[in-house]
Design a protein around this motif. Structure first.
Motif, PDB file in Angstrom:
ATOM      1  N   GLN A 218      11.750  31.299  -0.875  1.00 21.38           N
ATOM      2  CA  GLN A 218      11.941  30.608   0.397  1.00 21.38           C
ATOM      3  C   GLN A 218      12.327  31.602   1.497  1.00 21.38           C
ATOM      4  OE1 GLN A 218      11.424  27.092   0.803  1.00 21.38           O
ATOM      5  NE2 GLN A 218      11.409  27.763   2.920  1.00 21.38           N
TER       6      GLN A 218
ATOM      7  N   HIS B 215      12.324  12.403  -8.844  1.00 20.08           N
ATOM      8  CA  HIS B 215      12.283  13.134  -7.590  1.00 20.08           C
ATOM      9  C   HIS B 215      12.673  14.580  -7.760  1.00 20.08           C
ATOM     10  CE1 HIS B 215      12.345   9.143  -5.263  1.00 20.08           C
ATOM     11  NE2 HIS B 215      11.122   9.590  -5.418  1.00 20.08           N
ATOM     12  N   HIS B 216      12.131  15.184  -8.792  1.00 15.99           N
ATOM     13  CA  HIS B 216      12.364  16.608  -8.969  1.00 15.99           C
ATOM     14  C   HIS B 216      11.045  17.332  -8.824  1.00 15.99           C
ATOM     15  CE1 HIS B 216      13.606  20.436 -10.437  1.00 15.99           C
ATOM     16  NE2 HIS B 216      12.640  20.405 -11.314  1.00 15.99           N
ATOM     17  N   ASN B 217      11.013  18.337  -7.949  1.00 15.61           N
ATOM     18  CA  ASN B 217       9.787  19.072  -7.699  1.00 15.61           C
ATOM     19  C   ASN B 217       9.607  20.156  -8.754  1.00 15.61           C
ATOM     20  OD1 ASN B 217       7.692  20.593  -6.780  1.00 15.61           O
ATOM     21  ND2 ASN B 217       8.494  20.873  -4.703  1.00 15.61           N
ATOM     22  N   PRO B 218       8.546  20.038  -9.608  1.00 17.09           N
ATOM     23  CA  PRO B 218       8.372  21.039 -10.663  1.00 17.09           C
ATOM     24  C   PRO B 218       7.951  22.400 -10.109  1.00 17.09           C
ATOM     25  CG  PRO B 218       6.501  19.549 -10.604  1.00 17.09           C
ATOM     26  CD  PRO B 218       7.500  19.020  -9.614  1.00 17.09           C
ATOM     27  N   MET B 219       7.556  22.436  -8.822  1.00 20.03           N
ATOM     28  CA  MET B 219       7.105  23.719  -8.242  1.00 20.03           C
ATOM     29  C   MET B 219       7.969  24.135  -7.066  1.00 20.03           C
ATOM     30  SD  MET B 219       3.007  23.438  -8.449  1.00 20.03           S
ATOM     31  CE  MET B 219       2.798  21.813  -7.820  1.00 20.03           C
ATOM     32  N   GLU B 220       9.190  23.666  -7.052  1.00 26.35           N
ATOM     33  CA  GLU B 220      10.109  23.989  -5.964  1.00 26.35           C
ATOM     34  C   GLU B 220      10.193  25.506  -5.778  1.00 26.35           C
ATOM     35  OE1 GLU B 220      13.311  21.501  -5.434  1.00 26.35           O
ATOM     36  OE2 GLU B 220      13.241  22.496  -3.475  1.00 26.35           O
ATOM     37  N   PRO B 221      10.030  26.019  -4.543  1.00 24.92           N
ATOM     38  CA  PRO B 221      10.157  27.466  -4.348  1.00 24.92           C
ATOM     39  C   PRO B 221      11.585  27.921  -4.668  1.00 24.92           C
ATOM     40  CG  PRO B 221       9.250  26.400  -2.394  1.00 24.92           C
ATOM     41  CD  PRO B 221       9.711  25.310  -3.307  1.00 24.92           C
TER      42      PRO B 221
ATOM     43  N   MET C 186       0.838  -1.198   0.000  1.00 28.09           N
ATOM     44  CA  MET C 186       0.000   0.000   0.000  1.00 28.09           C
ATOM     45  C   MET C 186       0.866   1.238   0.000  1.00 28.09           C
ATOM     46  SD  MET C 186      -1.470   2.681   1.837  1.00 28.09           S
ATOM     47  CE  MET C 186      -1.200   2.537   3.594  1.00 28.09           C
ATOM     48  N   SER C 187       0.441   2.178  -0.745  1.00 30.16           N
ATOM     49  CA  SER C 187       1.140   3.459  -0.694  1.00 30.16           C
ATOM     50  C   SER C 187       0.152   4.546  -0.998  1.00 30.16           C
ATOM     51  CB  SER C 187       2.258   3.502  -1.715  1.00 30.16           C
ATOM     52  OG  SER C 187       2.685   4.830  -1.835  1.00 30.16           O
ATOM     53  N   ALA C 188       0.206   5.590  -0.222  1.00 31.41           N
ATOM     54  CA  ALA C 188      -0.749   6.657  -0.445  1.00 31.41           C
ATOM     55  C   ALA C 188      -0.122   7.819  -1.186  1.00 31.41           C
ATOM     56  CB  ALA C 188      -1.335   7.118   0.871  1.00 31.41           C
ATOM     57  N   VAL C 189       1.123   7.676  -1.564  1.00 32.35           N
ATOM     58  CA  VAL C 189       1.721   8.659  -2.453  1.00 32.35           C
ATOM     59  C   VAL C 189       2.148   7.875  -3.671  1.00 32.35           C
ATOM     60  CG1 VAL C 189       3.558  10.315  -2.791  1.00 32.35           C
ATOM     61  CG2 VAL C 189       2.548  10.038  -0.536  1.00 32.35           C
ATOM     62  N   ALA C 190       1.654   8.286  -4.858  1.00 30.26           N
ATOM     63  CA  ALA C 190       1.958   7.515  -6.055  1.00 30.26           C
ATOM     64  C   ALA C 190       3.462   7.380  -6.201  1.00 30.26           C
ATOM     65  CB  ALA C 190       1.362   8.199  -7.272  1.00 30.26           C
ATOM     66  N   HIS C 191       3.883   6.164  -6.565  1.00 27.27           N
ATOM     67  CA  HIS C 191       5.303   5.889  -6.679  1.00 27.27           C
ATOM     68  C   HIS C 191       5.808   6.500  -7.971  1.00 27.27           C
ATOM     69  CE1 HIS C 191       8.648   3.396  -5.369  1.00 27.27           C
ATOM     70  NE2 HIS C 191       8.971   3.357  -6.659  1.00 27.27           N
ATOM     71  N   ASP C 192       6.669   7.488  -7.870  1.00 26.56           N
ATOM     72  CA  ASP C 192       7.275   7.924  -9.128  1.00 26.56           C
ATOM     73  C   ASP C 192       8.744   8.193  -8.896  1.00 26.56           C
ATOM     74  OD1 ASP C 192       7.977  10.777  -9.018  1.00 26.56           O
ATOM     75  OD2 ASP C 192       5.849  11.106  -8.661  1.00 26.56           O
TER      76      ASP C 192
END
Ligand SMILES: [Cu+2]
Lengths: 631, 209
Positions: free
Chosen positions: B21, B10-16, B1-7
């Protein structure tokens, strides 16, 4: 074998071991030191000042061993470590027992913690409810009863804090179109500090229990010989760090991380409620922290905040004494508004879900949004209504009565908006909607019994009676428990990608709602007939034995219905069927993304181009990917 | 089980961005100061709630005035050097930054020792004991809680001074120094309220031992 390895090396287990070792070493060291200084360390089940020091330092031991401080320690050394995303090469499920910065993982960690703690607190309640089912003492003695109701109170409060943190963390960032909170590491800290706080709190049960209730009024709390009281005070206190940090985080996140085009009055309405609760959490928690510290200090160091002067010579000199009502002011300055911290997110869930299930716009969005702020503000100036019988000058009582009755205005705004939203709606009665309607009915019961206690004349009669117990449980079930369960059912397919059984969900509802109504109304009735709260027994001549048995039966029904929910949810996880992406036809941003949500919620920035609650209106769009917005 | 889709991306497209910051950090620190104000106002409230008697109204213990006055001056002077350090780093003046930070920490330490050794009477023989009713309780609670924040401030200043020495801050980007300055000025400001509440306001009640 691998599984065992992952569990043993998880942050949770490392932290608990670290906490245990630290507590042991510090305690032994302190005892030796105090022995060397000539203090007597053999009074009571443990040496109190040493125990306080050990409990406080043990929290740092937990956090260091779990790795919560790792990045910050690197920062102190001049490095700038990047945020770690994902499971770090381990199976995905290990994210929930390790330090993870993702807001959804933290939200679910809080959710699981909340349910586990809820079961524990419920179990304690069922034990003392069985005792109360008949007049006379059956199987508990006074100390055991006192420990059970005190522990039930504070454990349920911790469960509620975890529950609202679950909702705020999981939903807050994604609802405003952000990828995460403003301070992901601080967010992880908020969750992880609540674990050692809970262990300190639970240790109170094994070091003698305590008999002060969750309010811990001096002078009883400063003089009781049941030494569990110190661990209770410290556990309560340390949990405050979690509240303050998560409140601060959510406020900043909402101010700076909203999607393009999402003005404050175009945020999902739950966010307004969450922010109002967060502002309260970030500020008022300090005063209860001070109150608890004072009791700890009076017990462990001898600072006399709460002991009046009795020496005539000192009174002659004009020396001031301590005052137990000081504690009550500091305590309730926090603990009354804290109730709004618990219920505001729940009321937000009601407002969030009603338009979805009635397919109509939310009635009076701005009024609802501002009523959350209004409840937070007015709720902060009513605290002394808990002290009408505490020997307060009458000139203080009247203003507090008036301000208390004023709370009914912003709360009434919410009720009228809900009724107007339901009015002529195309209602669908799925499980989440049933729980929303149940919440409204139960919160109405809690709301209507409130002014009776806020009015001085009637409060004089009902203070510390079972009427208060009935009223309080109605506000918390209506404002938190029912909406929280509605939220769990509603966002379950979003969070897990699996659908629960509607039939079992409805069974849960149809047991719990009548169960609760019977419990709460009967509690109020026995209170009016003379049943005191926090008392282990009552005489048969009060004529409330049947009512007491009925309350116990209703409590058991509620307990079973919650087990049905957990069974339903856990079984659904194993089902092969995937839930549809947007089972309820919601317009909210989280339903734009697949279920379960991806690591960063969206593929790219999103943009708001319309009103959030235009349900039932054609051609009205709320959010689109910013790349498709065209400007 | 995982409640965060596995992808695996690991790069955040909306990184502040860094400047976004820093803006958030700044608001976060101000909210923290607001939160702390509830603690300090609660302590002030406690002082005025307890330090009263039916004859004189608001009272205070008759404590030695001169040392408290001097140490208050020392703490206020430290705020001046803190400000100097912040101005210096924004002009890329490393020497002034370094010694101003150290001076701030040193003056903070003098204040701390003033509180612990002189005010708490460990050096001069106790004027006021822990167990001296509400006088002792409130005095030690207020000075102690403030001293705890002074200790945190000194630690922060020394960490930032050390990282500054390594050249981690620039004239444009020195959020850590700014954070230090805000926190230190805040701790000073608290003392500006605490000093008169403890030493100046109310009828002095003589202590007898
Ligand atoms: Cu209240």
């Amino acid at each position: 074998m691998r599984t065992l390895y992952y569990i043993v090396t998880s942050a949770l287990v490392r932290g608990l071991i670290g906490q245990g070792i630290t507590a042991f070493v510090v305690y032994q060291g302190m005892v030796s030191l105090r022995n060397a200084l000539g203090y007597d360390t053999t009074q009571g089940v443990y040496d109190e000042p040493s125990g306080v020091m050990a409990a406080l330092i043990s929290v740092i031991g937990f956090l260091l061993a779990a790795g919560v401080f790792t990045d910050w320690l690197k920062w102190i050394g001049g490095e700038d470590p990047p945020l770690k995303h994902g499971a770090q090469g381990r199976p995905e499920w290990t994210r929930y027992i390790n330090v993870d910065v993702n807001h959804k993982v933290i939200g679910i960690q809080y959710g699981i913690a909340s349910m586990v703690i809820l079961l524990l607190g419920g179990l304690l309640a069922i034990i003392f409810r069985l005792e109360l089912a008949m007049p006379g003492l059956q199987f508990l003695d006074g100390d055991a009863y006192n420990t059970l109701f005190s522990a039930h109170g504070i454990i349920m409060i911790v469960s509620i804090f975890s529950g609202i943190a679950a909702m705020i963390n999981y939903l807050g960032p994604v609802m405003i179109g952000a990828s995460d909170m403003s301070f992901p590491r601080l967010n992880a800290f908020s969750y992880w500090v609540s674990i050692p706080a809970a262990t300190v709190l639970l240790s109170a049960l094994v070091v003698g229990g305590w008999d002060t209730g969750w309010v811990a009024y001096p002078t009883h709390s400063t003089t009781t010989t049941m030494l569990g009281v110190q661990m209770f005070l410290l556990g309560f206190y340390i949990n405050g760090f979690s509240s303050i940090a998560s409140g601060l985080n959510m406020v900043v996140t909402t101010v700076y991380m909203r999607a393009k085009g999402m003005s404050y009055f175009r945020m999902p309405i739950f966010v307004w409620a969450a922010v109002s609760a967060s502002i309260l959490q970030a500020t008022i928690t300090q005063t209860v922290g001070l109150a608890l510290t004072m009791v700890v200090a009076q017990r462990a160091l001898g600072l006399e905040f709460f002991t009046p002067v009795t020496d005539p010579a000192l009174i002659e000199l004009g020396f001031p004494g301590g005052d137990p009502t000081l504690y009550q002011h500091l305590f309730w300055f926090y603990s009354h508004p804290a109730v709004y911290v618990w219920i505001l997110p729940g009321l937000g869930v009601i407002s969030e879900l009603l338009p979805v299930f009635t397919r109509k716009p939310l009635f009076g969005y701005k009024w609802i949004a501002l009523s959350s702020v209004g409840i937070a503000l007015v709720g902060s100036i009513v605290w002394a209504h808990h002290m009408f019988t505490s020997g307060m000058p009458v000139t203080w009582k009247i203003p507090f009565m008036i301000s208390t009755l004023f709370v009914a205005i912003p709360t009434g705004v919410k009720f009228f908006s809900w009724v107007a939203t339901i009015w002529e709606g195309k209602m669908r009665f799925d499980t989440p909607m049933l729980f929303v309607l149940g919440a409204i009915s139960v919160f109405l019961l809690g709301g209507l019994s409130g002014p009776i206690l806020g009015t001085i004349a009637t409060d004089m009669h009902l203070h510390d009676s079972y009427f208060v117990v009935g009223h309080f449980h109605a506000t918390i079930f209506g404002g938190f428990v029912f909406p929280f369960f509605a939220a769990i059912y509603y966002w379950w397919p979003k969070a897990t990608g699996k659908m629960y059984s509607e039939a079992l969900g409805k069974l849960h509802f149809w047991i719990m709602v009548p169960g609760f109504w019977v419990m709460s109304l009967t509690q109020m009735r026995t209170g009016v007939l003379g049943m005191r709260r926090r008392i282990a027994d009552y005489g048969p001549d009060l004529g409330i034995a049947d009512e007491q048995a009925l309350i116990t039966v209703a409590t058991l029904a509620i307990g079973w219905s919650i087990l049905i929910m957990l069974y339903n949810l856990i079984v659904s996880l194993r089902s092969q069927e995937e839930a549809v992406p947007n089972p309820w036809g919601s317009r909210s941003p989280e339903f734009m993304s697949p279920s379960p949500l991806p690591e960063f919620n969206f593929d790219g920035p999103i943009q708001v181009i319309g009103e959030p609650y235009d349900y039932g209106l054609d051609d009205s769009t709320y959010v689109v990917p910013a790349s498709a917005a065209g400007d | 089980m995982s409640a965060v889709a596995h992808d695996h991306d690991h790069h955040n497209p909306m990184e502040p961005t860094r400047s976004e910051q820093v803006k958030m950090n700044r608001l976060g620190l101000w909210v923290f100061c607001l939160s702390e104000s509830f603690l300090f106002f609660a302590l002030l409230g406690t002082r005025f709630y307890l330090w009263r008697n039916p004859v004189d109204g608001i009272i205070r213990p008759d404590l030695a005035q001169i040392p408290a006055f001097i140490f208050t001056g020392v703490l206020l002077a430290s705020s001046y050097f803190m400000n100097r350090a912040e101005v210096a780093i924004s002009k890329d003046d490393r020497t002034t930054f370094n010694y101003s930070m150290l001076l701030t920490a040193a003056l903070g330490l003098v204040f701390l020792f003033g509180v612990v050794l002189v005010e708490w009477g460990l050096a001069t023989g106790p004027e006021l004991l822990l167990g001296d009713g509400a006088f002792g309780a409130v005095f030690y609670a207020m000075t102690g809680m403030h001293a705890l924040h002074v200790i945190m401030g000194i630690a922060l200043i020394l960490i930032v001074w050390n990282n500054g020495r390594k050249g981690l801050y620039t004239a444009e980007d020195h959020w850590a120094v700014e954070a230090c300055a805000i926190f230190w000025h805040y701790v000073d400001l608290v003392w500006v309220f605490f000093y008169p509440a403890l030493y100046l306001i109310g009828t002095a009640i003589e202590l007898h031992h």
